[in-house]
Write a protein that holds these residues in place. Structure first.
Motif, PDB file in Angstrom:
ATOM      1  N   PHE A 196      53.998 -12.044 -53.076  1.00 13.51           N
ATOM      2  CA  PHE A 196      52.690 -12.031 -52.564  1.00 13.51           C
ATOM      3  C   PHE A 196      52.669 -12.444 -50.965  1.00 13.51           C
ATOM      4  O   PHE A 196      51.659 -12.730 -50.113  1.00 13.51           O
ATOM      5  N   PRO A 201      49.310 -16.499 -54.759  1.00 11.89           N
ATOM      6  CA  PRO A 201      49.357 -15.469 -55.854  1.00 11.89           C
ATOM      7  C   PRO A 201      48.146 -15.541 -56.788  1.00 11.89           C
ATOM      8  O   PRO A 201      47.462 -16.416 -57.163  1.00 11.89           O
ATOM      9  N   THR A 305      53.570  -7.555 -48.344  1.00 10.59           N
ATOM     10  CA  THR A 305      53.507  -7.594 -49.848  1.00 10.59           C
ATOM     11  C   THR A 305      54.219  -6.629 -50.660  1.00 10.59           C
ATOM     12  O   THR A 305      54.021  -5.518 -50.242  1.00 10.59           O
TER      13      THR A 305
END
Length: 314
Positions: A196, A201, A305
């Motif tokens: 992330f 997250p 990400t």
């Protein structure tokens, strides 16, 4: 004087001979050792085999690969090791490369474009003393940064089959014309395998995708740091801009195909800042894993990400 000249010529001949002998021959069938290789930020292929025909200065490489960011691929590249530029094609991309010797190492300098950005690739080939292992140290240079890979190949026995392997079919993900995969299905985010970046997250996220190309519809259900969210996104994959709303944000997106890869370019405003997101969708060969690699650009900086989704059993 004559003896001195003969001695110099003898030494020169010996040095030249040794230099010539120091150049290895890379001919053979080489299978990529996926477990020993380091692919850096790029997803690994399921398999890759290079059949090399090397009669210096001529160098021919026939590649068969399955999986990875490019999907299934077959390509043949022809080079010369005398520094002359050669033009080849890897899938839809034109690749210009020069190949030169650096002692016993072979150095390949290539240039191409990927997603409209210039990409420089420097690959150094090193053959082990026993001739059974080929290592390629690769350095990538792009406008977004640099990355490295180490690819390790094992030489196959002379009796091993050298015919190109038939790429396996994609199970549960029928391809449309041109090898474009279908993303339809219910996908659950694998939080443990995802990256992330600096974002908190999600606790969970589920995509229900209805894909009938060029129409792509995603029903999103997520439990995030901002709370639970449910919304629907509608796209087309033909390059037309569409506008969606997700969690109070207006998203303007353009989706296009690049071979078997789906590329999503989205713009939005977050806290009065312009944010651009480039997201690449990759479907595994067995159709069971969807990977989304995203690069974010804003006045606050850049980040990346990686979201990994697993297809739910019907």
């Amino acid at each position: 004087m004559r003896k001195a000249i003969i001695a110099v010529l003898s030494v020169t001949a010996f040095a030249t001979s040794m230099f010539a002998q120091s150049k290895p021959n890379f001919s053979g069938t080489w299978k990529l050792n996926v477990t020993k290789s380091d692919f850096g930020p790029v997803p690994a292929p399921d398999s890759r085999t290079d059949v090399i025909d090397h009669n210096d200065p001529a160098l021919k490489v026939s590649t068969t690969a399955t999986g990875g960011p490019q999907g299934n691929m077959e390509a043949t590249s022809n080079y010369t090791t005398d520094g002359k530029e050669a033009t080849n094609h890897m899938g839809p991309r034109e690749v210009k490369a020069t190949v030169v010797w650096d002692g016993p190492k072979l150095v390949v300098n290539a240039k191409t474009t990927y997603q409209e950005a210039e990409l420089g690739i420097k690959s150094v080939w090193i053959l082990s003393d026993d001739g059974k292992t080929l290592t390629q140290n690769v350095h990538f240079t792009t406008p977004m940064g640099e990355a490295d890979q180490t690819l390790i190949y094992d030489k196959q026995d002379a009796g091993a089959a050298t015919a190109k392997a038939t790429p396996p079919p994609v199970v549960g993900a029928p391809a449309s014309a041109g090898g474009k995969p279908n993303f339809s299905g219910t996908w659950k985010l694998d939080v443990s395998k995802s990256d992330f970046g600096i974002l908190p997250p999600d606790n969970s996220r589920t995509y229900v995708i209805d894909h009938s190309d060029p129409v792509l519809k995603i029903a999103v259900s997520a439990d995030t740091a901002q709370g639970k969210q449910d919304f629907t996104l509608n796209f087309t994959t033909d390059g037309k801009e569409v506008t969606n709303n997700a969690g109070g944000l207006e998203l303007k997106s353009i989706l296009t195909w690049e071979s078997s890869t789906l590329v999503d370019n989205t713009k939005l405003k977050f806290q009065d800042q312009d944010v651009a997101i480039k997201e690449v969708w990759l479907l595994s060969d067995d159709g069971k894993t969807l990977t989304q690699n995203a690069h974010y650009t804003s006045t606050m900086g850049e980040m990346d990400t990686k979201f990994v989704y697993v297809k739910a059993t019907p």
